[in-house]
Scaffold this active site. Sequence first.
Site, PDB file in Angstrom:
ATOM      1  N   GLY A  98       0.810  -1.226   0.000  1.00 26.07           N
ATOM      2  CA  GLY A  98       0.000   0.000   0.000  1.00 26.07           C
ATOM      3  C   GLY A  98       0.832   1.259   0.000  1.00 26.07           C
ATOM      4  O   GLY A  98       2.060   1.229   0.099  1.00 26.07           O
ATOM      5  N   ARG A 101       3.800   6.017   1.868  1.00 26.00           N
ATOM      6  CA  ARG A 101       4.161   7.433   1.959  1.00 26.00           C
ATOM      7  C   ARG A 101       3.685   8.215   0.748  1.00 26.00           C
ATOM      8  O   ARG A 101       4.267   9.212   0.357  1.00 26.00           O
ATOM      9  CB  ARG A 101       5.653   7.577   2.116  1.00 26.00           C
ATOM     10  CG  ARG A 101       6.393   6.891   1.000  1.00 26.00           C
ATOM     11  CD  ARG A 101       7.687   7.481   0.847  1.00 26.00           C
ATOM     12  NE  ARG A 101       8.485   6.629  -0.002  1.00 26.00           N
ATOM     13  CZ  ARG A 101       9.757   6.811  -0.157  1.00 26.00           C
ATOM     14  NH1 ARG A 101      10.349   7.774   0.473  1.00 26.00           N
ATOM     15  NH2 ARG A 101      10.436   6.028  -0.949  1.00 26.00           N
ATOM     16  N   LYS A 120       4.112  12.559  -2.525  1.00 22.49           N
ATOM     17  CA  LYS A 120       4.965  11.460  -2.077  1.00 22.49           C
ATOM     18  C   LYS A 120       5.875  12.011  -0.986  1.00 22.49           C
ATOM     19  O   LYS A 120       6.658  12.927  -1.236  1.00 22.49           O
ATOM     20  CB  LYS A 120       5.784  10.927  -3.254  1.00 22.49           C
ATOM     21  CG  LYS A 120       6.580   9.675  -2.925  1.00 22.49           C
ATOM     22  CD  LYS A 120       7.085   9.036  -4.206  1.00 22.49           C
ATOM     23  CE  LYS A 120       8.067   7.904  -3.901  1.00 22.49           C
ATOM     24  NZ  LYS A 120       8.588   7.306  -5.134  1.00 22.49           N
ATOM     25  N   GLY A 133       6.921   7.326   6.413  1.00 23.58           N
ATOM     26  CA  GLY A 133       6.050   8.012   5.457  1.00 23.58           C
ATOM     27  C   GLY A 133       6.666   9.247   4.830  1.00 23.58           C
ATOM     28  O   GLY A 133       6.012   9.967   4.075  1.00 23.58           O
ATOM     29  N   ASP A 267       4.032  -4.347  -7.295  1.00 21.14           N
ATOM     30  CA  ASP A 267       3.416  -3.135  -6.732  1.00 21.14           C
ATOM     31  C   ASP A 267       3.962  -1.871  -7.398  1.00 21.14           C
ATOM     32  O   ASP A 267       3.433  -0.786  -7.176  1.00 21.14           O
ATOM     33  CB  ASP A 267       3.636  -3.069  -5.209  1.00 21.14           C
ATOM     34  CG  ASP A 267       5.103  -3.219  -4.831  1.00 21.14           C
ATOM     35  OD1 ASP A 267       5.713  -4.224  -5.224  1.00 21.14           O
ATOM     36  OD2 ASP A 267       5.635  -2.325  -4.152  1.00 21.14           O
TER      37      ASP A 267
HETATM   38  P1  AMP Z   1       9.033   0.810  -2.961  1.00 21.54           P
HETATM   39  O1  AMP Z   1      10.110  -0.194  -2.960  1.00 21.54           O
HETATM   40  O2  AMP Z   1       9.525   2.226  -2.879  1.00 21.54           O
HETATM   41  O3  AMP Z   1       8.060   0.638  -4.065  1.00 21.54           O
HETATM   42  O4  AMP Z   1       8.239   0.621  -1.584  1.00 21.54           O
HETATM   43  C1  AMP Z   1       7.682  -0.586  -1.169  1.00 21.54           C
HETATM   44  C2  AMP Z   1       6.676  -0.323  -0.075  1.00 21.54           C
HETATM   45  O5  AMP Z   1       7.306   0.323   1.042  1.00 21.54           O
HETATM   46  C3  AMP Z   1       5.514   0.567  -0.485  1.00 21.54           C
HETATM   47  O6  AMP Z   1       4.367   0.072   0.146  1.00 21.54           O
HETATM   48  C4  AMP Z   1       5.903   1.905   0.055  1.00 21.54           C
HETATM   49  O7  AMP Z   1       4.789   2.719   0.292  1.00 21.54           O
HETATM   50  C5  AMP Z   1       6.623   1.534   1.341  1.00 21.54           C
HETATM   51  N1  AMP Z   1       7.579   2.564   1.754  1.00 21.54           N
HETATM   52  C6  AMP Z   1       8.768   2.863   1.185  1.00 21.54           C
HETATM   53  N2  AMP Z   1       9.374   3.870   1.835  1.00 21.54           N
HETATM   54  C7  AMP Z   1       8.564   4.228   2.856  1.00 21.54           C
HETATM   55  C8  AMP Z   1       8.611   5.206   3.891  1.00 21.54           C
HETATM   56  N3  AMP Z   1       9.649   6.030   4.038  1.00 21.54           N
HETATM   57  N4  AMP Z   1       7.579   5.274   4.748  1.00 21.54           N
HETATM   58  C9  AMP Z   1       6.519   4.439   4.623  1.00 21.54           C
HETATM   59  N5  AMP Z   1       6.422   3.507   3.696  1.00 21.54           N
HETATM   60  C10 AMP Z   1       7.411   3.389   2.807  1.00 21.54           C
HETATM   61 MG    MG Z   2       6.477   1.375  -4.771  1.00 24.46          MG
END
Ligand code: AMP
Ligand code: MG
Length: 507
Positions: A98, A101, A120, A133, A267
């Site tokens: 989900g 952030r 973002k 986040g 995702d």
């Molecule tokens: P990503 O690899 O950037 O696509 O992130 C994978 C998951 O981790 C997604 O659900 C993002 O929303 C979550 N995510 C990544 N960085 C953060 C953050 N700093 N705070 C909260 N959720 C994060």
């Molecule tokens: Mg992502």
Amino acid sequence: MGSLETLSWLNRFLDETPGDREIGGEPRQVPGVCWSKVKPTEPPQPRLRLWSDEMAERLGIVRPNGVILGGGALLEGMQPYAQRYGGHQFGNWANQLGDGRAITLGEVELADEVLELQLKGAGKTPYSRFADGKAVLRSSIREFLCSEAMYHLGVPTTRALSLVTTGEVVVRDMLYDGNPAPEIGAVVCRVAPSFIRFGSFQIHTADGNHETLVKLLKHTINNHFPEHNIDNDEGIISWLKKVAETTAEMIAHWMRVGFVHGVMNTDNMSIHGLTIDYGPYGWLENYDPNWTPNTTDSSTRRYRYGQQAQIGAWNIARLAEAVAPLMDDVQSLYSVLEHYENKYIEYQNTMWGLKLGIDDFAEADEALVIELDGLLQKVETDMTIFFRMLSTIESPEIGLLESSFYDKNTIPTDEWNEWLHKWWKRVNSKPNQEAMRRANPKYVLRNWMAQLAIDAAENEDYTVCEELFTLLKQPYDEQPEMEEKWFQKRPEWARHRVGCSMLSCSS
Ligand code: AMP
Ligand code: MG
């Protein structure tokens, strides 16, 4: 021109799919829903730092201050939410992920399309899991500059409207090696028809919640694929083929310009075939199909440059699986994969025809490409410079392409000249150089270029960001005054520098 205040907001996603109306709350599992209502975190000192005039013009708005686009205030009509989705990360099912952030402000209705605006880095949501986040300046600059650069390269992508620094310190352990350090917080506002991902569907199938799956599919088809339907197997297959096609086309473009996404988890796959979620991406400098910028992926290199098309197929298979419960004849889903493969080959051949200036590129020409692929790897050869110079030469001599090589003393001259003569003969000494110059960009956002922009911005100097932003709006133009600085191979200092040769998911 209007302003952010005069935009009219729609909330079709909230109106048409099941959601969780309790605002915010702690990270948790939220079964059965497509979204959760959230409130952006107010930044202490928002400052608008980067602004995309083209995107603003498309939206019909003038440059605001940083408050709203930093998450500091809501306008009438905005009902911010975080999307719930799941995904396969590095090949493994990760269950609920989900928007941890990302916070959607709403959908803006324009005369001819509806666009979603999403922040973002504006704080925690129920999907933040263990993280904060937030986003840091370096990764926000990388997303802002790269998504706009990709747009101007003609690569399907989400866009960026703004970058706001929040005035808050965000702590990150950049290489996950036990060295957390304070960084500058930032929020990017990104724009797309929607941010629905393959994982948005997968999560409901994994939950066994077919009711929500169908509602989300209906919403997606009605609003984003109006010429499609999911009334029967035929309709579903035809829609999946459309998604497969746009995904294949996007990846062929990545290959054309030397872009490596770095985290092709399901995702991070847009249902619209748009490049999405700019994280530890990178650009090939020396041509190396095994290269991945993502240190998190260094052991298996699952998402390396040369494997992106195959991963696209794997991801399409996961999407097909996600809608399988709605099919009478599941076997027919294989036709979607076949379609992906055929379409990818078609796009790839079109791409090579353009890159090599061969107007009537045919299957027989594939041998020429395979030989070229091998030669480019023999010694360190800069991909961008090589293809750009190839688009200008008047005779088939490798000496004319000398500047593409990192070490001029090691050029396999004879082999190259042999290949160049073959190619020259194939194009009757007249490669379509005009087509070549539109397929082989002169300027891309090389990893070290983004890093120079970041280094300056971290010292309050945004001029390098602005210079690159301007440069990359015309990536196919000669811009001779920019050559000396930016039409250059990777400098030695960048070879092993964090942020250039190595990037992690930490952002
Ligand atoms: P990503 O690899 O950037 O696509 O992130 C994978 C998951 O981790 C997604 O659900 C993002 O929303 C979550 N995510 C990544 N960085 C953060 C953050 N700093 N705070 C909260 N959720 C994060
Ligand atoms: Mg992502």
